[in-house]
Write an enzyme that holds these catalytic residues in place. Sequence first.
Site, short mmCIF file in Angstrom:
data_model
loop_
_atom_site.label_atom_id
_atom_site.label_comp_id
_atom_site.label_asym_id
_atom_site.label_seq_id
_atom_site.Cartn_x
_atom_site.Cartn_y
_atom_site.Cartn_z
CB SER A 190 45.02 32.91 39.00
OG SER A 190 44.94 32.81 40.25
CG ASP B 100 42.41 34.49 43.27
OD1 ASP B 100 41.28 34.26 43.32
OD2 ASP B 100 43.48 33.38 42.84
CG ASP C 205 41.28 32.07 39.35
OD1 ASP C 205 41.54 32.76 40.29
OD2 ASP C 205 41.44 30.92 38.86
#
Length: 448
Positions: free
Chosen positions: A108, A247, A249
């Site tokens: 992430s 972000d 992902d």
Amino acid sequence: MTRKYFGTDGVRGKVGVSPITPDFVMRLGYAAGSVLTKFETTKTPGSRPTVLIGKDTRISGYMLEAALEAGFSAAGVDVMLAGPVPTPAVAYLTRALRLSAGVVISASHNPYDDNGIKFFSASGNKLADATELEIEAALDVPMSCVASEKLGRVKRLDDARGRYIEFCKSTFPNELDLRGTKIVVDCAHGAAYHIAPDVFHELGAEVVAIGNQPSGFNINDKVGATAPAALVEAVRANQADIGIALDGDADRLIVVDASGRIFTGDEMLYIMVKDRMSVQAVAGAVGTLMTNMALEVAFRKMGIGFVRANVGDRYVLEALQERGWLLGGEGSGHMLFLDKHTTGDGIISALQILSALKRSGKTLAQLTADIAMFPQTLINVKVRPGFDWKKNAGLLAEKEQVEAELGDEGRVLIRASGTEPLIRVMVEAKNGEMADKMARRIAATLTV
């Protein structure tokens, strides 16, 4: 039952350090495959499961993808590879293609030298806690290999990118388009670098893309939702109407208006609840323990239910599902629209915000002019792994003193991060200087 590997968002850590090693990830693939095979054969005797693997742009994704492939194949599970795609794309494609599970290789918003593995069920939801515990138990069983004729096959999924782009566009109202809107999109050098700009462009927007040149080593590096300065600068330099930062992902976002003002996930949730109320009834919304008190007060006045879940989009999702509600979110920018997708999706969330702007004819500032957020101060204190703040007498005493001073005009929240060795200290008060001072008082007591 105590978890050994799974945190609030799958298994995560530093690459090359347990558990994010090729050996462990191969065993994880085998363990997950064994559990999935048991489920699949229970439903349809003789059938074999198929899983979809997607990843972000970290260099370690190649290594971990290969390790997962080997583990799943050894368990007799077929694998489809989506390549670099957002986390919510894996959730959507798993459900749309009627697959047994989806797997995402991503950490992430973390730096490039971290990585992680998280799973989605056949329905496109994150795995139930019970299933994750089954996988953990299976990890304790020595790895073997099915007979050669039962080994899983691996193939690429054709046009995962195009399928997901069309899905995102389908969530935007047919009667609206983005013509006349100039958007800066910051892709964080992450999984949406070749997807997000095209979604907005195909809906008619003029798009300026930044953070769209991944090297394998630059994901989230001074770009993306956790580093909004780059977006603010680009919006001003390009005289854009709005900026959107994802972000690594692409499961969350922040937005910036033409002046460079940053809008939080709490403000976005407020905008979306008001927008939905203009077209349909809204029973309630779900926030988290971190959600600003101003929303709670505002929703109460609007006659809308409001519930706080634990921090983490999976807990927001659970609270929504329990009540049959549709809208939820976190201040960090994870937004949930359960009539659009089963999980948080930064691109789809941006489209919902853009539709609210188009439908109302107002700016972000105008849509939030009637709510004054309580000032919040959040301090992250790095601690050793396993540190228990609840046993720190000095911190507990200071917390109690601060709460007494705040009374009904603020609150204190202390919690451990579910993904990093951090203790988060948050103080909310009507006065920003007071919130800052009190948060620092509490943080100063942390001795590890």
